[in-house]
Design an enzyme around this catalytic site. Structure first.
Site, short mmCIF file in Angstrom:
data_model
loop_
_atom_site.label_atom_id
_atom_site.label_comp_id
_atom_site.label_asym_id
_atom_site.label_seq_id
_atom_site.Cartn_x
_atom_site.Cartn_y
_atom_site.Cartn_z
N ASP A 1 -3.27 -14.18 -23.78
CA ASP A 1 -3.97 -15.43 -23.49
C ASP A 1 -5.48 -15.18 -23.57
OD1 ASP A 1 -3.99 -18.16 -22.62
OD2 ASP A 1 -4.35 -17.49 -20.58
N ASP B 1 6.26 -18.09 -16.23
CA ASP B 1 6.45 -18.91 -15.04
C ASP B 1 5.34 -19.92 -14.81
OD1 ASP B 1 4.53 -16.74 -14.37
OD2 ASP B 1 4.56 -17.66 -12.39
N GLY C 1 6.55 -11.24 -16.34
CA GLY C 1 6.81 -12.19 -17.42
C GLY C 1 7.56 -11.64 -18.61
N PHE D 1 0.00 -24.80 -21.72
CA PHE D 1 0.62 -23.92 -20.73
C PHE D 1 2.13 -23.99 -20.90
CE2 PHE D 1 2.18 -22.47 -16.64
CZ PHE D 1 1.38 -21.36 -16.46
P1 IMP Z 1 -4.57 -12.99 -19.93
O1 IMP Z 1 -5.13 -11.82 -19.18
O2 IMP Z 1 -5.40 -14.22 -19.74
O3 IMP Z 1 -4.31 -12.72 -21.39
O4 IMP Z 1 -3.26 -13.39 -19.18
C1 IMP Z 1 -2.05 -12.92 -19.51
C2 IMP Z 1 -1.05 -13.31 -18.45
O5 IMP Z 1 -1.26 -14.64 -17.96
C3 IMP Z 1 0.30 -13.33 -19.09
O6 IMP Z 1 0.92 -12.09 -18.97
C4 IMP Z 1 1.01 -14.42 -18.33
O7 IMP Z 1 1.66 -13.86 -17.21
C5 IMP Z 1 -0.07 -15.36 -17.86
N1 IMP Z 1 -0.13 -16.56 -18.73
C6 IMP Z 1 -1.03 -16.84 -19.69
N2 IMP Z 1 -0.77 -18.00 -20.31
C7 IMP Z 1 0.37 -18.46 -19.74
C8 IMP Z 1 1.19 -19.64 -19.97
O8 IMP Z 1 0.96 -20.50 -20.84
N3 IMP Z 1 2.29 -19.75 -19.17
C9 IMP Z 1 2.63 -18.85 -18.21
N4 IMP Z 1 1.89 -17.73 -17.96
C10 IMP Z 1 0.78 -17.55 -18.73
MG MG Z 2 2.44 -13.32 -15.74
#
Ligand code: IMP
Ligand code: MG
Length: 180
Positions: free
Chosen positions: A101, A159, A43, A152
């Site tokens: 996130d 993606d 990403g 989202f």
């Molecule tokens: P976390 O471990 O929940 O913080 O997730 C982080 C990863 O989830 C990011 O690097 C993104 O690849 C994916 N992600 C989280 N939110 C979104 C979103 O709104 N759109 C797309 N990918 C997301």
């Molecule tokens: Mg990702």
């Protein structure tokens, strides 16, 4: 605008302007420190290229890849799929990430890089979605591009099922895209 996008949250101009500010801040903070920018694939690729080309000093680049997502919901399991290509002992690390996130991926990556003996580890994330933060996560990114609401988003590297990464803006998908 792409026909499956409902609305644009951040335009190309807003992205460019903020990326310039972040790159300036990093250039001030890391002058003479020869940092390694560690990008979290996939990403981060657009943000990564925009930041490093504007970093004003000597630096190195590296990447790692973890997996935690399927569709729009986190499974909560973080796995290392691809590790670093060099020794980071005693080095200053800046993790570049697309979005903070739940925070589980970055917490896992942060602990991992610390355990390899880095001199310092800081996080630079393009987006931050604080409403989604896991209660067990205490880590705070030092550099944040934009704080966004709990939606989202896709584009600028992000993606939905591996599509939309190439959009030059950050957008919100039409609901029917998820339903199909
Ligand atoms: P976390 O471990 O929940 O913080 O997730 C982080 C990863 O989830 C990011 O690097 C993104 O690849 C994916 N992600 C989280 N939110 C979104 C979103 O709104 N759109 C797309 N990918 C997301
Ligand atoms: Mg990702």
């Amino acid at each position: 605008m792409h026909h499956q996008i409902d609305r644009i949250l951040l335009t190309e101009e807003q992205i460019n302007q903020r990326v310039l500010e972040l790159a300036d801040e990093l250039s001030r903070d890391y002058e003479g420190k020869n940092p390694i920018f560690v990008g979290v694939l996939k990403g981060v690729v657009l943000f990564y290229a925009d930041i490093v080309r504007r970093f004003a000093h000597h630096c190195q680049i590296d990447f790692l890849r973890v997996s935690s997502y399927e569709g729009t919901e986190s499974t909560g399991h973080v796995k290392m799929i691809h590790g670093l290509s060099q020794d980071i002992t005693g080095r200053h690390i800046v993790i570049l990430e697309d979005i903070y996130d739940t925070g589980k991926s970055l917490s896992f990556i942060y602990d991992y890089l610390q355990s390899l003996g880095a001199a310092s580890v800081e996080i630079c994330t393009f987006l931050d979605k604080p409403e989604r933060r896991d209660p067990g996560v205490t880590l705070k990114p030092k550099y944040v591009g934009y704080v966004i609401p709990n939606e989202f988003v896709v584009g600028y590297g992000l993606d939905y099922d591996e599509y939309f990464r190439n959009l030059p803006y950050i957008g919100i998908l039409k609901p029917e895209v998820y339903e199909n």
